[in-house]
Write a protein that holds these residues in place. Structure first.
Motif, PDB file in Angstrom:
ATOM      1  N   GLU A 135     -62.799  55.484 -59.572  1.00  9.05           N
ATOM      2  CA  GLU A 135     -61.671  55.558 -58.638  1.00  9.05           C
ATOM      3  C   GLU A 135     -62.156  55.197 -57.235  1.00  9.05           C
ATOM      4  OE1 GLU A 135     -58.379  56.175 -59.168  1.00  9.05           O
ATOM      5  OE2 GLU A 135     -58.891  56.122 -61.301  1.00  9.05           O
ATOM      6  N   ALA A 136     -61.352  54.436 -56.526  1.00  6.36           N
ATOM      7  CA  ALA A 136     -61.691  54.086 -55.145  1.00  6.36           C
ATOM      8  C   ALA A 136     -61.566  55.321 -54.260  1.00  6.36           C
ATOM      9  CB  ALA A 136     -60.752  52.999 -54.637  1.00  6.36           C
ATOM     10  N   PRO A 137     -62.497  55.503 -53.328  1.00  3.47           N
ATOM     11  CA  PRO A 137     -62.409  56.654 -52.436  1.00  3.47           C
ATOM     12  C   PRO A 137     -61.246  56.495 -51.455  1.00  3.47           C
ATOM     13  CG  PRO A 137     -64.275  55.284 -51.821  1.00  3.47           C
ATOM     14  CD  PRO A 137     -63.706  54.706 -53.083  1.00  3.47           C
ATOM     15  N   ALA A 138     -60.595  57.590 -51.155  1.00  2.00           N
ATOM     16  CA  ALA A 138     -59.425  57.572 -50.274  1.00  2.00           C
ATOM     17  C   ALA A 138     -59.756  57.054 -48.875  1.00  2.00           C
ATOM     18  CB  ALA A 138     -58.824  58.975 -50.190  1.00  2.00           C
ATOM     19  N   TRP A 139     -60.955  57.305 -48.377  1.00  2.00           N
ATOM     20  CA  TRP A 139     -61.291  56.910 -47.002  1.00  2.00           C
ATOM     21  C   TRP A 139     -61.262  55.398 -46.802  1.00  2.00           C
ATOM     22  CZ3 TRP A 139     -65.247  53.641 -45.914  1.00  2.00           C
ATOM     23  CH2 TRP A 139     -66.257  53.505 -46.863  1.00  2.00           C
ATOM     24  N   ARG A 140     -61.407  54.607 -47.906  1.00  2.00           N
ATOM     25  CA  ARG A 140     -61.396  53.143 -47.759  1.00  2.00           C
ATOM     26  C   ARG A 140     -59.991  52.565 -47.753  1.00  2.00           C
ATOM     27  NH1 ARG A 140     -66.325  52.142 -51.219  1.00  2.00           N
ATOM     28  NH2 ARG A 140     -64.909  51.923 -52.972  1.00  2.00           N
ATOM     29  N   ALA A 141     -58.994  53.360 -48.120  1.00  2.00           N
ATOM     30  CA  ALA A 141     -57.624  52.853 -48.275  1.00  2.00           C
ATOM     31  C   ALA A 141     -57.107  52.054 -47.075  1.00  2.00           C
ATOM     32  CB  ALA A 141     -56.676  53.995 -48.618  1.00  2.00           C
ATOM     33  N   PRO A 142     -57.373  52.459 -45.827  1.00  7.46           N
ATOM     34  CA  PRO A 142     -56.852  51.684 -44.701  1.00  7.46           C
ATOM     35  C   PRO A 142     -57.483  50.305 -44.545  1.00  7.46           C
ATOM     36  CG  PRO A 142     -57.564  53.873 -43.976  1.00  7.46           C
ATOM     37  CD  PRO A 142     -58.020  53.698 -45.383  1.00  7.46           C
ATOM     38  N   TYR A 143     -58.577  50.045 -45.245  1.00  6.11           N
ATOM     39  CA  TYR A 143     -59.339  48.816 -45.024  1.00  6.11           C
ATOM     40  C   TYR A 143     -59.248  47.804 -46.156  1.00  6.11           C
ATOM     41  CZ  TYR A 143     -61.412  52.247 -41.925  1.00  6.11           C
ATOM     42  OH  TYR A 143     -61.593  53.244 -41.010  1.00  6.11           O
ATOM     43  N   VAL A 144     -58.667  48.210 -47.278  1.00  8.00           N
ATOM     44  CA  VAL A 144     -58.702  47.355 -48.463  1.00  8.00           C
ATOM     45  C   VAL A 144     -57.301  47.097 -49.003  1.00  8.00           C
ATOM     46  CG1 VAL A 144     -60.991  48.192 -49.111  1.00  8.00           C
ATOM     47  CG2 VAL A 144     -58.963  49.278 -50.086  1.00  8.00           C
ATOM     48  N   GLU A 145     -57.196  46.062 -49.813  1.00  4.05           N
ATOM     49  CA  GLU A 145     -55.998  45.825 -50.607  1.00  4.05           C
ATOM     50  C   GLU A 145     -56.289  46.310 -52.013  1.00  4.05           C
ATOM     51  OE1 GLU A 145     -54.437  41.796 -50.431  1.00  4.05           O
ATOM     52  OE2 GLU A 145     -55.595  41.514 -48.573  1.00  4.05           O
ATOM     53  N   ARG A 146     -55.341  46.914 -52.657  1.00  2.44           N
ATOM     54  CA  ARG A 146     -55.507  47.372 -54.036  1.00  2.44           C
ATOM     55  C   ARG A 146     -55.158  46.220 -54.982  1.00  2.44           C
ATOM     56  NH1 ARG A 146     -58.419  51.563 -55.390  1.00  2.44           N
ATOM     57  NH2 ARG A 146     -57.238  51.475 -57.299  1.00  2.44           N
ATOM     58  N   ILE A 147     -55.962  46.029 -55.985  1.00  2.83           N
ATOM     59  CA  ILE A 147     -55.694  45.030 -57.010  1.00  2.83           C
ATOM     60  C   ILE A 147     -55.618  45.766 -58.345  1.00  2.83           C
ATOM     61  CG2 ILE A 147     -56.799  43.130 -55.775  1.00  2.83           C
ATOM     62  CD1 ILE A 147     -59.284  43.564 -57.549  1.00  2.83           C
ATOM     63  N   PRO A 148     -54.888  45.212 -59.298  1.00  2.00           N
ATOM     64  CA  PRO A 148     -54.780  45.897 -60.582  1.00  2.00           C
ATOM     65  C   PRO A 148     -56.109  45.870 -61.330  1.00  2.00           C
ATOM     66  CG  PRO A 148     -53.535  43.840 -60.596  1.00  2.00           C
ATOM     67  CD  PRO A 148     -54.092  44.015 -59.222  1.00  2.00           C
ATOM     68  N   GLN A 149     -56.434  46.981 -61.976  1.00  4.20           N
ATOM     69  CA  GLN A 149     -57.615  47.036 -62.845  1.00  4.20           C
ATOM     70  C   GLN A 149     -57.143  46.783 -64.264  1.00  4.20           C
ATOM     71  OE1 GLN A 149     -59.290  50.984 -61.739  1.00  4.20           O
ATOM     72  NE2 GLN A 149     -61.139  49.781 -61.356  1.00  4.20           N
ATOM     73  N   PRO A 150     -58.017  46.183 -65.075  1.00 10.19           N
ATOM     74  CA  PRO A 150     -57.623  45.962 -66.482  1.00 10.19           C
ATOM     75  C   PRO A 150     -57.297  47.288 -67.161  1.00 10.19           C
ATOM     76  CG  PRO A 150     -59.654  44.816 -65.937  1.00 10.19           C
ATOM     77  CD  PRO A 150     -59.331  45.698 -64.785  1.00 10.19           C
ATOM     78  N   GLN A 151     -56.320  47.263 -68.033  1.00  9.61           N
ATOM     79  CA  GLN A 151     -55.928  48.449 -68.803  1.00  9.61           C
ATOM     80  C   GLN A 151     -56.117  48.142 -70.279  1.00  9.61           C
ATOM     81  OE1 GLN A 151     -54.965  51.390 -67.304  1.00  9.61           O
ATOM     82  NE2 GLN A 151     -55.563  50.297 -65.455  1.00  9.61           N
TER      83      GLN A 151
END
Length: 152
Positions: A135-151
């Motif tokens: 899981e991506a850490p919450a503190w990076r959320a303002p700096y990154v774009e979320r991309i879908p992970q394979p399911q």
């Protein structure tokens, strides 16, 4: 056979756990290196023995492939009995990379990257890396774009 066709053939054989085809595709001096665990696999017989003895092969997908100059990329989505539901393959000249997402029977999920080298019209060397999904850490959320992970 050109390098593109050889890489496609390797991906298909690998995806389908087709050891007979892999025996034809792998160079007589084939090696695979796992840098993270410090292991070297030498020769097809050793490779096949590891695959045959593997406790719980993953399902997966290849999510990408790439190579150097004049590289081509081919994304191949499909569920597999062996390790790679979505495969992305890139290749150029005598090198290629394959990225995959794997789901093991025990519930673990890993990304895999294979860096391959071709020699004499065969797959000569693979350097293989495995990284656990997280899981991506919450503190990076303002700096990154979320991309879908394979399911899977």
């Amino acid at each position: 056979m050109d390098s593109h066709a050889l890489v496609d053939q390797w991906v298909e054989a690998f995806r389908n756990n087709d050891l007979d085809s892999l025996a034809e595709i792998l160079h007589p001096d084939f090696v695979e290196i796992y840098p993270q665990s410090g292991e070297l696999i030498r020769g097809f017989e050793t490779f096949a023995a590891i695959v045959s003895a593997y406790p719980g092969l993953p399902e997966g997908e290849v999510i990408g492939t790439s190579g150097g100059e004049e590289a081509t990329t081919n994304v191949i989505p499909s569920p597999l009995p062996f390790g790679l539901p979505t495969i992305q393959v890139s290749e150029a000249g005598h090198t290629f990379t394959v990225e995959a997402f794997m789901h093991y029977p025990n519930g673990e999920k890993f990304f895999g990257v294979w860096i391959g080298e071709l020699k004499d019209g065969k797959v000569f060397k693979l350097t293989t890396y495995f990284a656990q999904a997280f899981e991506a850490p919450a503190w990076r959320a303002p700096y990154v774009e979320r991309i879908p992970q394979p399911q899977i």
